[in-house]
Structures are given as structure tokens and as C-alpha cells.
Design an enzyme around this catalytic site. Structure first.
Site, PDB file in Angstrom:
ATOM      1  N   GLU B  49     -12.821  -6.889  -6.750  1.00  0.00           N
ATOM      2  CA  GLU B  49     -12.215  -5.935  -7.665  1.00  0.00           C
ATOM      3  C   GLU B  49     -10.735  -5.897  -7.322  1.00  0.00           C
ATOM      4  OE1 GLU B  49     -12.986  -1.634  -7.830  1.00  0.00           O
ATOM      5  OE2 GLU B  49     -15.084  -2.211  -7.995  1.00  0.00           O
ATOM      6  N   ASP B  60      -8.842   8.527  -7.254  1.00  0.00           N
ATOM      7  CA  ASP B  60      -8.758   7.962  -5.914  1.00  0.00           C
ATOM      8  C   ASP B  60      -8.455   8.983  -4.838  1.00  0.00           C
ATOM      9  OD1 ASP B  60      -9.251   5.084  -6.138  1.00  0.00           O
ATOM     10  OD2 ASP B  60      -7.561   5.142  -7.531  1.00  0.00           O
TER      11      ASP B  60
END
Lengths: 402, 267
Positions: B49, B60
Site C-alpha cells: 500500500e 491516521d
């Protein structure tokens, strides 16, 4: 105009708005949308909100004509809509009481808020105390420094204030952190968003809760003889402005002017003039104008006013700009501070630095239109929180030469 | 079908789960991130990824936030992601780009998709785009052989589960916890049931991420998912050695080997 522009429901306003956020928040956003759609037509909810507005906030807020100030604005008649006189000192309480009541309806026990200048944080901490909710407020570290008094106010009211140390350490980063908290605590917590931006349902819902400003002011102006030629309000995310504009949207002869923060000037890179200088993008869950570079990275904004120091803007404002129904003027730090001092000295009213941007816009417009014009300016908040910063700006602190 | 789906099916036929490793491009530099991604493939990551750093990463946690901030501070650009994708595919692993939507929107979704395919990439993971967002990406993906991975969460309703799984290709990303990326002490409850719900709703393949840190976590998730996604635990290997990329990459190799053993049930 055949179709009313008032109370546009979202999620989209033209190409703007929507809901661009992680799937993990979709259930909560749907739940909130659903609860709001039911509450807005439920007399038990609307009556309770009206009672709080009357008995807690102190609504309706008055309008005050400011003739001595107006002499410096081309002699136009200028009226201030006094949101500064609300409990907690700004328009933010109008929205927070609505969302806090919704939180109770959702059965949640904890609220999260972001704040820039601290006014939304103070209002949320206040409503949380009133309604027995736990309250966490995220605030950029830079803002906790320039608005230290509001940090103390929130803590005195029982809220936890979390300084956000990532990114530009201002409002935008506080919003990021609030979303992160919400994802992790969505079962117990509701996010009380402070401005008419973000994902659906916030832009429409916050506008509806702030709509009372324009509804009252329109009636008050009519009672005094007629609609104003223009309505002016400051815009950061845009909640007091959209709340001021909405009731006037179908009055085609009333100009609507949002005054955004131009910081050091629109010819510098230190400003927060999103509608003047931004481009269309996605930030904080909706499509709107954004201050960004060509790679779509958000650019840090700058304004002397923490409440306007935001690189995004509510989607309905972007739409009103594009269809030409509202104008957005950049006002520099210096212009805003001159207007701040002028209102203090001519009328004995100390405005918030945010609201001073709208006053500066009124000075410009009044000088342009002359004594025949009538202007309505939303004074979104009072300046107590800004005393130290203003004293610094004008060199009035002890040990400095005035 | 893209290389991503092919590889996941091939790994399933081997009787195990895939290891999917995330690193952001540009951290600690574009060249350094390419070296790190290549090393990760050599050490046993099946699929990479490739993260595109973004200024406002609401999904995040701190580890990836700080890495993204550092990558942007050193001038990482959108186009750098294609350099990394090419290096990963040259090293023999399918590459998917993980990106918030605005950088793709500003680059031009059509142009982004074309350049991603030209670099050998298989698709995108879009954490802030749901199939019903009206973002315009679906129209771009519909005319190309490119995978679009959407996320599902523990709170996803049956209706949305169906919508999301039908709209995803390559795999569906099941978020193992309610929260942001970052290492956690354990894998939460109900993740196996979430994977099952996604399969029943028509997900082609289901991979699980968020909070996976150790070989034991990887083995646990591998017992019910088609792939195990690890991000922060890998990024931290580089973050722990800020001035010594070789040491960071050595730590990354060791962590990858541990996790690769985990997805094979060796704990």
C-alpha cells in the site's frame, strides 16, 4: 427569483457540500441527520430550543444604531445585530444549544468540539454543564496561547481542553483531531461542530440553528422602517454569516457581504481569504473553496483573529459566491483592528476581532454608498477575550509606549 | 482482473492470508521510501500500500501523521507516488495507492488513474470516499481496469455493507477497530464477524487493517481474512531510526519477516 434560496437542505449546495469522510463515521452522521430531521419538526424540541434561547441565551438580541461610528463610514445609517450580548458572548451559543439538545435525544453522554478563538468551545462547555454532558474541546496549540483566557473559561466550566500540537496548530488541526476522537468514541459521543462547514448534516443544521440571527434582524429592521441595503458579517467557517444571510436570501435588493480575513493582505501569503484566493477542493468532509497548493495540500492560513484563521469555508457560502447572491470581501488585520478601535471609541462597544472584520467592511461600503444607505452588521461576538491581543497590537500594555 | 486480485487469489490457493504493508512515499525521502518499500517486498510483504502524504489525514494516528508531515516538509509531490508504484511492481509485488481524495482531485482523477496504471499500479484505497459520496471517482474507475478499495467498519449498517461491498473491487478493507491508524495491544472483538458480513454482502475478498502490530495479531487475523494490513508498526521501524536509514530498513525487514511468519501461522 422563482425559487426560494432560504433553508437549502443539503447535502449539496450546487456542486458544493456532500459528505467526504471515512465509512466509520457514516452511521453516526446518518443517525445525527435522522435525529435532526425528526427534531426540527417536533414541537417538543423546537419549543425547548426557543425557551432556552429566551431564558438562557437572552434572545431576541437587540439591534443598536451606531451614529458616531457611522460618521466614519460615509454617514450611512449603521445598525448592529448584537450577538455579542448573548450568554457566553457570541452567536456560537445558538448552535450549541441545538446540538446539545440533539445529543441528549441521541442518548449520548459526551460531546466533542473544536474551537479556534475559543468561543465555540466556551459555548459547548457551557451547554455541557447545563445539560450534564462530559465535554472535550480540541484547540490548536497556537490558539490556546493567543486565547488563553478562553482556555481558562472552558476549564472553569468543567470541560477538558486538549491542545493540538500537529500541523499548523490552529483550528484546522483541531477539527482533524476532533474527527479522530469521534471515530474512536462514536458510541458515547456526539461531535458538536461549531461552524456551517464539514460533512452533511452540519452545514444545513448549523445554518438552521443560526438562522434566528437574520430572522430577528429582518423583523427588527422592518419595524424600524425597511430592509437594509446590505447585510454584512464576518466569515471564517461562516456560521454567523449564513445565519445572518438566510432570512434575506430572497430579498433581491439586499446585498449580502461576507468579510473574510485577509491577514497581512491578499497580495501576501499570510491570509485566510478562502473565497477570494482559494480553489475548489475537499477538506473536512465537504467540497468547497479551500486554500491549497496545486497538489491539493492545505495551505496554512493566517489571521490576527483565531476565529477566522481557517483555510476552508462552509459550502453554502461557496455556492452563494458562485451564483452571485453574496459577495465576499477580504479585510486585512490592520483594517479590522482600526474598526475595532473605532467602535470602542465612538460607541463604547468592544467587538470581537472576528466581528471587527464585518465592521471594517461596513466602513468601506458606507463610504462607497454615502448617507442614503442603511447597513446591518452582525456583531457576532464581544471583544473581552481579545483585550490582551488588542492591547498588544496598539502598544497599550504596561511598559509599552501608547 | 488486476494483479492485485490475481495475487490475493493465488495466495488464498496456497492456503494462507496475504501480508499487505503500508509505507508513505517520501518518508524519509522519496528515494529512501522506495528503498524501504523494495526491502519490504524482499522480506515477505505480498502487496504494498503506497501512501500518498496528505496535510489533513483524519483517519491516521500519530505515527503516520508525523511521517506524512515530514514527507510533505521535504517536498514530496503527488507524482512521486508513481515512482514508488513502479519500484514496487518491478520488485514483484502488486501496488495500490492509499490516498485521501483531495490530492487525487487536484491532480485530476482521470490523469491520476492513467498514470497509476502506466506505472504498473493496480488500484486505490480511498479512506475518505464512500461509494455514495458522489466524488466522481467511480466514473473514472468504471472505464479502466483499476481496483477501488472501499472501507467497512464495525458500525457499517447492512444496507451500507451491501453498497460498499458491491462497489469495491480487488478487496474490501475491513477496519478492525473504531479509531485511527496506529499500533494496538490487541485485535478487537467482532472483527471475524465483520469479515463474514462483508463476504455475505458480496465482497470479492476481505482484508483487515488498523491496530495490527505483532506476528500473533497477524496470525489471528489471517485465520479469517484474505489479507492482513499493517501500517504504523512498519512506519515506526523507520521513525525509530531518524538519522540512519540503513538501520531503519534493517528493522523494517525484521518486522516484515515476523509478520510474514504470522500470516503463515508461525508465531
Amino acid at each position: 427569483m422563482t425559487e426560494s434560496l432560504q433553508s437549502a437542505p443539503g447535502p449539496f449546495f450546487g456542486q458544493f457540500g456532500g459528505r467526504f469522510l471515512p465509512e466509520a463515521l457514516m452511521a453516526a452522521l446518518d443517525e445525527l441527520t435522522d435525529a435532526y430531521d425528526k427534531a426540527r419538526v417536533d414541537p417538543a424540541f423546537t419549543e425547548e430550543l426557543e425557551r432556552l434561547a429566551r431564558e438562557y441565551t437572552g434572545r431576541p438580541s437587540i439591534i443598536t444604531e451606531v451614529p458616531r461610528f457611522a460618521r466614519h463610514a460615509g454617514g450611512a445609517r449603521i445598525f448592529l445585530k448584537r450577538e455579542d450580548l448573548n450568554h457566553t458572548g457570541s452567536h456560537k451559543i445558538n448552535n450549541v444549544l441545538g446540538q446539545a439538545l440533539l445529543t441528549k435525544r441521541l442518548g449520548k453522554t459526551r460531546v466533542i468540539a473544536e474551537t479556534g478563538a475559543g468561543q465555540h468551545g466556551v459555548a459547548t462547555a457551557t451547554a455541557a454543564a447545563l445539560m450534564d454532558l462530559d465535554c472535550v474541546v480540541y484547540m490548536g496549540e497556537e490558539d490556546t496561547e493567543r486565547q488563553a483566557l478562553n482556555v481558562a473559561r472552558m476549564r472553569l466550566l468543567g470541560a477538558e481542553v486538549v491542545p493540538v500540537t500537529t500541523g499548523s496548530r490552529t483550528l484546522r488541526d483541531a477539527i482533524n483531531e476532533a474527527f479522530r476522537d469521534w471515530v474512536a468514541n462514536v458510541e458515547s459521543s456526539n461531535y458538536i461542530f461549531g461552524t456551517a462547514a464539514g460533512p452533511h448534516p452540519f452545514p444545513a443544521m448549523v445554518r438552521d440553528f443560526q438562522r434566528v440571527i437574520g430572522v430577528e434582524a429582518r423583523e427588527q429592521m422592518l419595524a424600524l422602517g425597511g430592509l437594509p441595503d446590505a447585510v454584512l458579517a464576518c466569515v471564517g467557517g461562516g456560521s454567523n454569516a449564513i445565519g445572518s444571510f438566510d432570512a434575506f436570501l430572497d430579498d433581491a435588493d439586499v446585498r449580502l457581504i461576507g468579510c473574510e480575513a485577509a491577514g497581512d493582505g491578499v497580495d501576501t501569503d499570510k491570509h485566510a481569504a478562502t473565497l477570494s484566493l482559494g480553489s475548489v477542493g475537499v477538506l473536512h468532509g465537504s467540497r468547497s473553496y479551500v486554500l491549497q497548493n496545486e497538489d491539493g495540500q492545505t495551505i496554512a492560513s493566517h489571521s490576527i483573529s483565531a476565529g477566522l484563521d481557517y483555510p476552508g469555508i462552509g459550502p453554502q457560502h461557496s455556492w452563494l459566491k458562485d451564483i452571485g447572491r453574496a459577495e465576499y470581501w477580504p479585510i486585512s488585520d490592520a483594517e479590522a483592528m482600526d474598526a475595532f478601535r473605532l467602535l470602542c471609541r465612538t460607541e463604547g462597544i468592544m467587538p470581537a476581532i472576528e466581528s471587527s472584520h464585518a465592521l471594517a467592511g461596513a466602513i468601506k461600503l458606507g463610504n462607497e454608498l454615502g448617507p442614503e444607505a442603511t447597513l446591518l452588521v452582525t456583531l457576532s461576538g464581544r471583544g473581552d477575550k481579545d483585550v490582551e491581543q488588542a492591547a498588544q497590537w496598539f502598544g497599550m500594555l504596561p511598559g509599552e509606549d501608547a | 482482473m488486476t494483479a492485485l486480485g490475481d495475487r490475493l487469489d493465488q495466495i488464498k490457493a496456497e492456503g494462507r492470508s496475504a501480508l499487505i504493508g503500508y509505507l508513505p512515499v517520501g518518508y524519509p525521502s522519496v528515494e529512501g521510501s522506495v528503498r524501504a518499500m523494495t526491502a519490504m517486498v524482499e522480506a515477505g510483504v505480498d502487496i504494498v500500500e503506497v501512501g500518498l502524504p496528505y496535510s489533513d489525514p483524519v483517519m491516521d494516528g500519530e505515527t503516520i501523521q508525523l511521517a506524512a508531515e515530514a514527507a510533505l516538509a521535504t517536498g514530496t509531490r503527488v507524482a512521486d507516488v508513481f515512482t514508488a508504484v513502479k519500484a514496487v511492481t518491478d520488485a514483484g509485488a502488486p501496488a495500490v495507492v492509499m490516498s485521501y481524495f483531495n490530492p487525487i482531485l487536484q491532480y485530476g482523477p482521470d490523469r491520476f488513474a492513467d498514470e497509476l496504471l502506466a506505472a504498473g499500479g493496480s488500484g486505490v484505497i480511498l479512506p475518505d470516499i464512500t461509494p455514495d459520496s458522489g466524488a466522481g471517482w467511480a466514473e473514472v474507475a468504471a472505464t479502466r481496469d483499476i481496483d477501488t478499495v472501499h472501507l467497512v467498519a464495525l458500525t457499517t449498517t447492512p444496507e451500507r455493507m451491501h453498497l460498499t461491498c458491491q462497489a469495491s473491487s480487488g478487496f474490501v478493507y475491513a477496519a478492525a477497530l473504531m479509531g485511527v491508524t496506529g499500533e494496538r495491544a490487541s485485535i478487537g472483538e467482532g472483527v471475524d464477524a465483520l469479515v463474514e458480513r462483508a463476504r455475505e454482502a458480496g465482497a470479492p475478498r476481505v482484508c483487515v487493517g488498523l491496530g495490527v502490530k505483532t506476528a500473533a495479531h497477524a496470525a489471528q487475523v489471517a485465520s479469517y481474512a484474505d489479507g492482513v494490513i499493517v501500517g504504523s508498526a512498519l512506519v515506526r521501524c523507520l521513525a525509530d531510526h531518524p538519522d540512519d536509514l540503513d538501520a531503519g530498513i534493517a528493522a523494517l525487514r525484521a518486522k516484515t519477516e515476523e509478520l510474514a511468519a504470522g500470516v503463515r501461522g508461525h508465531v
